[in-house]
Enzyme design. Structure first.
Site, mmCIF file in Angstrom:
data_model
loop_
_atom_site.group_PDB
_atom_site.id
_atom_site.type_symbol
_atom_site.label_atom_id
_atom_site.label_comp_id
_atom_site.label_asym_id
_atom_site.label_seq_id
_atom_site.Cartn_x
_atom_site.Cartn_y
_atom_site.Cartn_z
ATOM 1 N N HIS A 141 -100.626 -30.058 5.759
ATOM 2 C CA HIS A 141 -100.038 -30.010 4.634
ATOM 3 C C HIS A 141 -99.098 -31.555 5.217
ATOM 4 O O HIS A 141 -98.987 -32.547 6.175
ATOM 5 C CB HIS A 141 -98.956 -28.965 4.537
ATOM 6 C CG HIS A 141 -98.562 -28.067 3.909
ATOM 7 N ND1 HIS A 141 -99.204 -27.270 4.961
ATOM 8 C CD2 HIS A 141 -98.734 -27.747 2.505
ATOM 9 C CE1 HIS A 141 -99.419 -26.584 3.635
ATOM 10 N NE2 HIS A 141 -99.772 -26.319 2.919
ATOM 11 N N LYS A 188 -92.944 -32.235 4.481
ATOM 12 C CA LYS A 188 -92.795 -30.738 4.255
ATOM 13 C C LYS A 188 -92.261 -30.650 4.692
ATOM 14 O O LYS A 188 -92.160 -30.541 5.646
ATOM 15 C CB LYS A 188 -94.252 -30.120 4.552
ATOM 16 C CG LYS A 188 -93.763 -28.493 4.087
ATOM 17 C CD LYS A 188 -95.591 -27.727 4.294
ATOM 18 C CE LYS A 188 -95.474 -26.231 4.056
ATOM 19 N NZ LYS A 188 -94.010 -26.210 2.697
HETATM 20 N N1 LIG Z 1 -96.216 -22.128 -4.233
HETATM 21 C C1 LIG Z 1 -96.888 -23.176 -4.537
HETATM 22 O O1 LIG Z 1 -97.854 -22.955 -5.365
HETATM 23 C C2 LIG Z 1 -96.245 -24.241 -4.163
HETATM 24 C C3 LIG Z 1 -95.716 -24.373 -3.708
HETATM 25 N N2 LIG Z 1 -94.328 -24.976 -2.837
HETATM 26 C C4 LIG Z 1 -93.022 -25.182 -2.384
HETATM 27 O O2 LIG Z 1 -92.293 -25.684 -3.598
HETATM 28 C C5 LIG Z 1 -91.024 -26.514 -2.626
HETATM 29 C C6 LIG Z 1 -90.969 -27.606 -3.085
HETATM 30 O O3 LIG Z 1 -91.643 -28.209 -2.973
HETATM 31 P P1 LIG Z 1 -92.024 -30.337 -2.608
HETATM 32 O O4 LIG Z 1 -91.801 -29.752 -4.829
HETATM 33 O O5 LIG Z 1 -92.982 -30.853 -2.473
HETATM 34 O O6 LIG Z 1 -90.464 -30.573 -2.334
HETATM 35 P P2 LIG Z 1 -89.660 -31.900 -2.853
HETATM 36 O O7 LIG Z 1 -88.901 -31.660 -1.221
HETATM 37 O O8 LIG Z 1 -90.492 -33.394 -3.164
HETATM 38 O O9 LIG Z 1 -88.721 -31.527 -4.010
HETATM 39 C C7 LIG Z 1 -87.519 -30.295 -3.977
HETATM 40 C C8 LIG Z 1 -87.094 -30.087 -5.459
HETATM 41 O O10 LIG Z 1 -85.103 -29.856 -5.204
HETATM 42 C C9 LIG Z 1 -84.525 -30.581 -5.523
HETATM 43 N N3 LIG Z 1 -83.077 -29.939 -5.186
HETATM 44 C C10 LIG Z 1 -82.721 -29.483 -3.615
HETATM 45 N N4 LIG Z 1 -81.589 -28.515 -4.045
HETATM 46 C C11 LIG Z 1 -81.534 -28.253 -5.291
HETATM 47 C C12 LIG Z 1 -80.833 -27.114 -5.711
HETATM 48 N N5 LIG Z 1 -79.648 -26.538 -5.653
HETATM 49 N N6 LIG Z 1 -80.867 -27.293 -7.157
HETATM 50 C C13 LIG Z 1 -81.426 -27.818 -8.223
HETATM 51 N N7 LIG Z 1 -82.887 -28.978 -7.389
HETATM 52 C C14 LIG Z 1 -82.776 -28.851 -6.306
HETATM 53 C C15 LIG Z 1 -84.619 -31.701 -4.490
HETATM 54 O O11 LIG Z 1 -83.654 -32.687 -5.065
HETATM 55 P P3 LIG Z 1 -83.124 -33.522 -4.138
HETATM 56 O O12 LIG Z 1 -84.782 -34.671 -4.021
HETATM 57 O O13 LIG Z 1 -81.951 -34.272 -4.762
HETATM 58 O O14 LIG Z 1 -82.779 -33.261 -1.886
HETATM 59 C C16 LIG Z 1 -85.706 -32.025 -5.181
HETATM 60 O O15 LIG Z 1 -86.420 -32.820 -5.974
HETATM 61 C C17 LIG Z 1 -90.932 -26.563 -0.566
HETATM 62 O O16 LIG Z 1 -90.711 -24.597 -0.882
HETATM 63 C C18 LIG Z 1 -92.640 -25.674 -1.151
HETATM 64 O O17 LIG Z 1 -93.000 -25.348 0.120
HETATM 65 C C19 LIG Z 1 -94.743 -26.473 -2.683
HETATM 66 C C20 LIG Z 1 -96.227 -26.743 -3.806
HETATM 67 C C21 LIG Z 1 -96.815 -25.726 -4.343
HETATM 68 O O1 LIG Z 2 -94.757 -27.744 0.582
HETATM 69 C C1 LIG Z 2 -96.071 -27.875 -0.250
HETATM 70 O O2 LIG Z 2 -97.224 -28.422 0.015
HETATM 71 C C2 LIG Z 2 -96.782 -26.640 -0.273
HETATM 72 N N1 LIG Z 2 -95.925 -25.133 0.114
HETATM 73 C C3 LIG Z 2 -96.760 -24.433 -0.296
HETATM 74 C C4 LIG Z 2 -96.805 -23.520 0.818
HETATM 75 O O3 LIG Z 2 -95.646 -23.205 2.102
HETATM 76 O O4 LIG Z 2 -97.405 -22.634 1.399
HETATM 77 C C5 LIG Z 2 -97.864 -23.768 -1.281
HETATM 78 C C6 LIG Z 2 -98.846 -24.986 -0.731
HETATM 79 O O5 LIG Z 2 -99.246 -24.611 0.568
HETATM 80 C C7 LIG Z 2 -98.323 -26.279 -0.850
#
Ligand SMILES: NC(=O)C1=CN([C@@H]2O[C@H](COP(=O)(O)OP(=O)(O)OC[C@H]3O[C@@H](n4cnc5c(N)ncnc54)[C@H](OP(=O)(O)O)[C@@H]3O)[C@@H](O)[C@H]2O)C=CC1
Ligand SMILES: O=C(O)C1=N[C@H](C(=O)O)C[C@H](O)C1
Length: 234
Positions: free
Chosen positions: A121, A125
């Site tokens: 990743h 992350k």
């Molecule tokens: N299931 C799937 O297919 C996928 C899952 N993921 C998962 O999704 C999650 C997010 O990933 P990603 O977008 O890359 O992470 P980021 O860190 O880019 O985004 C997380 C966001 O959540 C915000 N946040 C934090 N606390 C709160 C809250 N209490 N309420 C609302 N928003 C909040 C953060 O704000 P701030 O920037 O201000 O801290 C940030 O904008 C991770 O756990 C990742 O592993 C990611 C990709 C695909």
């Molecule tokens: O943080 C990410 O980017 C992603 N998170 C998810 C995970 O923890 O598996 C899904 C995907 O791998 C992207």
């Protein structure tokens, strides 16, 4: 991911984006705007509070945030028991190719002596191993247990902690973090004289959007807890 989801929902003719919530925003804004489904891509630290709030409000939830242990899932089932009409769908990975990769890995698990997972990743992350890798490891462990597989051969004495990766239910998971990567996973199987590698690559975050939209469209008609996209793809 949050912004990408907002763009995808906004662009869908049959869906309406009514609220965007970031850290520090008032969660009630989503209820006031009449949200029927909340999509959560936040952090493992805050996702449980968001989820509990939405279920209390009677709002169905699609969750992509990682960090879901069996104990967390039990808590969600407990909240849902008091809200019979509400659906929660939690998917470790919304990439359709990733869903197939996990299914293929579970299918292959019983036929090989050895299996290890290498997930790769981007360095922003927050968690390791990835939710996808942990889920894949659990599927493989369950398939091996059901088939009565012997423990994997491994004579290695770990000279440095972590050299052999994390042990997730008996399956080794190696987490790589490097600039340039998005989200990638290999499941490496081995037996006498042969290996099988099952690999999936998300090259762009748009790869997750068809799965997210599928979940948003279906979650309200599936009360209770749904794990993964598998049942929506049958
Ligand atoms: N299931 C799937 O297919 C996928 C899952 N993921 C998962 O999704 C999650 C997010 O990933 P990603 O977008 O890359 O992470 P980021 O860190 O880019 O985004 C997380 C966001 O959540 C915000 N946040 C934090 N606390 C709160 C809250 N209490 N309420 C609302 N928003 C909040 C953060 O704000 P701030 O920037 O201000 O801290 C940030 O904008 C991770 O756990 C990742 O592993 C990611 C990709 C695909
Ligand atoms: O943080 C990410 O980017 C992603 N998170 C998810 C995970 O923890 O598996 C899904 C995907 O791998 C992207």
């Amino acid at each position: 991911m949050g912004l990408e989801v907002c763009k995808a929902v906004d662009a869908a003719d049959d869906l309406e984006l009514v609220a965007m919530i970031d850290q520090g925003d008032w969660l009630n804004g989503a209820a006031d705007a009449g949200a029927q489904v909340l999509v959560d891509f936040t952090t493992p630290d805050v996702v449980m509070d968001n989820l509990q709030w939405a279920v209390d409000q009677g709002i169905s939830v699609v969750v992509g945030t990682s960090g879901f242990s069996e104990q967390r899932l039990e808590r969600v089932r407990g909240w849902l028991a008091h809200k019979p009409g509400v659906g929660v769908l939690i998917a470790p990975n919304f990439g359709l190719g990733a869903v197939l990769m996990m299914q293929f890995a579970a299918r292959a698990a019983r036929y090989f002596e050895s299996v290890e997972i290498i997930e790769q990743h981007h360095p922003r992350k927050l968690d390791a191993p990835s939710g996808t890798a942990a889920h894949t490891a659990r599927l493989i462990a369950a398939a091996r247990a059901e088939a009565g597989c012997e423990p994997m051969p491994d004579a290695t004495k770990e000279e440095q902690a972590g050299a052999r990766g994390a042990d997730v239910e008996g399956v080794r998971v190696h987490s790589v973090r490097a600039s340039g990567l998005v989200a990638h996973q290999e499941v490496l199987f081995g037996s006498a004289g042969e290996t099988l590698t099952i690999r999936h690559d998300s090259l762009d975050r748009v790869s997750f959007m068809p799965g997210v939209l599928l979940a948003v469209r279906n979650v309200r008609s599936r009360p209770g807890l749904t794990i993964g996209l598998d049942s929506l793809l049958d």
